[in-house]
Design a protein around this motif. Structure first.
Motif, short mmCIF file in Angstrom:
data_model
loop_
_atom_site.label_atom_id
_atom_site.label_comp_id
_atom_site.label_asym_id
_atom_site.label_seq_id
_atom_site.Cartn_x
_atom_site.Cartn_y
_atom_site.Cartn_z
N PHE A 52 0.84 -1.20 0.00
CA PHE A 52 0.00 0.00 0.00
C PHE A 52 0.88 1.25 0.00
O PHE A 52 0.66 2.17 -0.79
N LYS A 53 1.89 1.28 0.86
CA LYS A 53 2.77 2.45 0.93
C LYS A 53 3.48 2.68 -0.39
O LYS A 53 3.62 3.82 -0.83
N ASP A 58 4.01 5.81 -5.37
CA ASP A 58 3.98 5.81 -6.83
C ASP A 58 2.83 6.65 -7.40
O ASP A 58 2.64 6.71 -8.61
N GLY A 59 2.04 7.27 -6.51
CA GLY A 59 0.96 8.14 -6.94
C GLY A 59 -0.33 7.43 -7.31
O GLY A 59 -1.23 8.03 -7.91
N THR A 68 -10.15 0.56 -3.48
CA THR A 68 -9.51 -0.19 -4.56
C THR A 68 -8.07 -0.51 -4.19
O THR A 68 -7.61 -1.64 -4.39
N LEU A 69 -7.36 0.46 -3.65
CA LEU A 69 -5.97 0.24 -3.24
C LEU A 69 -5.89 -0.83 -2.14
O LEU A 69 -5.02 -1.70 -2.19
N ARG A 99 0.93 13.14 4.30
CA ARG A 99 2.37 13.37 4.53
C ARG A 99 3.16 13.09 3.25
O ARG A 99 4.09 13.81 2.93
N ASN A 100 2.76 12.07 2.53
CA ASN A 100 3.46 11.72 1.31
C ASN A 100 3.25 12.80 0.24
O ASN A 100 4.18 13.10 -0.51
N LYS A 101 2.06 13.38 0.19
CA LYS A 101 1.77 14.45 -0.77
C LYS A 101 2.65 15.66 -0.48
O LYS A 101 3.20 16.29 -1.37
#
Length: 105
Positions: A52-53, A58-59, A68-69, A99-101
């Motif tokens: 998932f991470k 990978d966007g 879905t993810l 945080r990733n964004k």
């Protein structure tokens, strides 16, 4: 496990892995508990959380819904995913995405 992504099968049981490795279930279970200090399900769910991470990094979250993810990572329950993600990461999946964004901007 990693190369073949066996963990994305939501119905993967320890018996399936046992058959694949040609190792009795009780030995595999003993290995997880004694040497890895985790249960079989914790082991599998760690791979799913990592998947998932990776998808988030990978966007993929901009192209697919969260459900879905979650499904593509091998979880068949949203509640199980959220519980395990929080347990492993210490934050919620939505916080991880935020945080990733920020880091990618």
């Amino acid at each position: 496990m990693y190369e073949e992504k066996l963990y994305i099968n939501p119905n993967l049981k320890i018996a399936d892995l046992s058959d694949r490795l040609e190792v009795p279930v009780y030995i595999l279970s003993y290995f997880f508990n004694q040497y890895l200090n985790c249960s079989y399900y914790d082991y599998i769910n760690d791979f799913r959380i990592s998947e998932f991470k990776k998808m988030i990094e990978d966007g993929e979250h901009s192209r697919y819904t969260l459900d879905t993810l979650i499904e593509q990572c091998g979880f068949n329950s949203r509640a199980t995913f959220f519980r395990n993600f929080k347990k492993v990461s210490g934050i919620t999946p939505n916080e991880y995405i935020r945080r990733n964004k920020k880091q990618s901007e």
